[in-house]
Write a protein that holds these residues in place. Structure first.
Motif, PDB file in Angstrom:
ATOM      1  N   ASN A 327       0.809  -1.227   0.000  1.00 44.95           N
ATOM      2  CA  ASN A 327       0.000   0.000   0.000  1.00 44.95           C
ATOM      3  C   ASN A 327       0.840   1.274   0.000  1.00 44.95           C
ATOM      4  OD1 ASN A 327      -2.650  -1.122  -0.067  1.00 44.95           O
ATOM      5  ND2 ASN A 327      -2.400  -1.699   2.087  1.00 44.95           N
ATOM      6  N   LEU A 329       1.454   3.424  -2.366  1.00 46.39           N
ATOM      7  CA  LEU A 329       0.904   3.576  -3.701  1.00 46.39           C
ATOM      8  C   LEU A 329       1.619   4.623  -4.546  1.00 46.39           C
ATOM      9  CD1 LEU A 329      -2.857   3.299  -2.712  1.00 46.39           C
ATOM     10  CD2 LEU A 329      -1.236   1.487  -3.305  1.00 46.39           C
ATOM     11  N   ARG A 363      -7.131  -0.873  -8.098  1.00 46.66           N
ATOM     12  CA  ARG A 363      -7.254  -0.059  -6.886  1.00 46.66           C
ATOM     13  C   ARG A 363      -7.904   1.297  -7.177  1.00 46.66           C
ATOM     14  NH1 ARG A 363      -3.711  -1.351  -2.492  1.00 46.66           N
ATOM     15  NH2 ARG A 363      -2.626  -3.337  -2.818  1.00 46.66           N
TER      16      ARG A 363
END
Length: 383
Positions: A327, A329, A363
């Motif tokens: 995560n 990102l 995502r």
């Protein structure tokens, strides 16, 4: 009649030449030569002639092969030793192949393929010329390496039929020349191709076949083991993946760094880092991150991404996969963008780039559109 093995061993000792050195010079497998000189296997006519030329001998395998007519024997020897090739030509061809193999990581596939074709055509021409038996075998080996490199470039260009033809040619030449390392590379190269097609079980099988053929302590053995690890990673077989990684790292450390680490068929620790990064990333192991970052650190020539070796682009894709899983990102999208914009992702690796793009799209990140556009540009440029 003088015993063949005794005479060869005596000549080697008198001339200060080693068994391993003779095998390397004559391009024969050292294990095969050892069996012959220990009386465990009869020498082939080709090996007999090669040793005669190398050591200045005139040995025969069987007394029955003696010919009563000495003039006929001398004429036969003259014809066998006559050559239109010569050692200088063979040395130049070897150097040319090494230069092509070293250029592979940074060259445009189409440009490299043109040069491979040119040199392969010249080898074919020389095979029709007058030459000694040892020169004939030497040409088969050079032709085998060139065919193998050509197959690799065809795979990068997604030209499957041409790749298959060149791989089959390389394997045939390797068997004719009794050169197991080239044959092992053929299996390993095919393993990579089927892995990119998604047939991970077959990739693992071909990698193991390559390991069975490859001589110990060779780059082919390490590469085939690395390929098996990547196949297991795609299959989610964690224990087999880690086992392959450990074996690769152990063999790579024992081999040390070659003089020409950029050579595609010579393994070096930097390649071990790259394959470990990819393998762990495919397995979903966050331990891939330091390996990927180390590859980028070692091999990046500067901020100009267009000058990257292909391994740096691949390492950024590996890094993006790991960072997405954790995560992180923004970092993941940045690494993916660099890889895509570098233009250093070969067509055979487009599926890996697409895997990252789809993971970002899944995502619903704001960078999705930019990454998809960069991927489409990459595809368009390579078409």
């Amino acid at each position: 009649m003088v015993d063949f093995a005794d005479a060869v061993r005596k000549a080697l000792g008198e001339q200060g030449k080693s068994l391993r050195g003779a095998a390397k010079e004559l391009h024969y497998d050292v294990a095969y030569l050892s069996r012959v000189l220990n009386g465990k296997q009869a020498p082939s006519p080709e090996l007999t002639q090669a040793l005669n030329e190398f050591l200045g001998l005139s040995l025969e395998v069987e007394s029955a092969s003696r010919h009563d007519d000495e003039m006929d024997a001398w004429e036969l020897a003259r014809r066998v030793q006559a050559s239109d090739v010569g050692p200088a030509t063979l040395s130049r061809l070897e150097r040319s192949f090494d230069e092509l193999a070293m250029a592979y990581p940074k060259s445009e596939p189409e440009d490299l393929l043109r040069k491979v074709r040119k040199h392969s055509a010249y080898v074919t021409k020389l095979l029709d010329a007058k030459k000694t038996l040892s020169e004939h075998r030497h040409l088969l080996i050079i032709g085998g390496w060139l065919s193998l490199l050509g197959a690799t470039v065809h795979i990068d260009l997604m030209e499957d039929d041409a790749a298959t033809a060149r791989l089959q040619t390389a394997a045939t030449l390797a068997r004719e020349a009794e050169h197991p390392e080239i044959e092992a590379w053929c299996y390993e190269t095919e393993a990579w191709r089927v892995l990119t097609d998604g047939d991970y079980v077959r990739a693992a099988e071909l990698s193991r076949a390559a390991q069975e053929i490859a001589p110990a302590d060779t780059s082919a053995m390490i590469q085939a083991t690395a390929q098996e690890g990547r196949a297991h990673a795609r299959l989610g077989n964690a224990s087999d993946t880690y086992s392959a990684i450990d074996r690769v790292q152990s063999m790579s450390a024992a081999m040390g760094s070659p003089n020409t680490p950029e050579h595609h068929y010579r393994y070096d620790p930097a390649k071990s880092l790259s394959y470990t990064a990819t393998t762990l990333a495919w397995l979903g192991d966050s331990a891939a991150e330091p390996y990927a970052r180390e590859v980028i650190k070692r091999l990046s020539p500067g901020d100009d991404v267009s000058q990257w070796p292909r391994r740096v682009a691949s390492a950024n894709l590996d890094l993006a996969l790991v960072l997405l899983k954790e995560n992180r990102l923004d970092e993941a999208c940045d690494s993916a963008q660099k890889a895509l914009l570098s233009g250093r992702v070969a067509p055979s690796n487009h599926w890996r780039a697409l895997e990252v793009v789809r993971a970002v799209e899944a995502r619903e990140l704001p960078e999705s559109a930019d990454l998809r556009e960069a991927y489409q540009i990459l595809k368009a440029v390579e078409q």
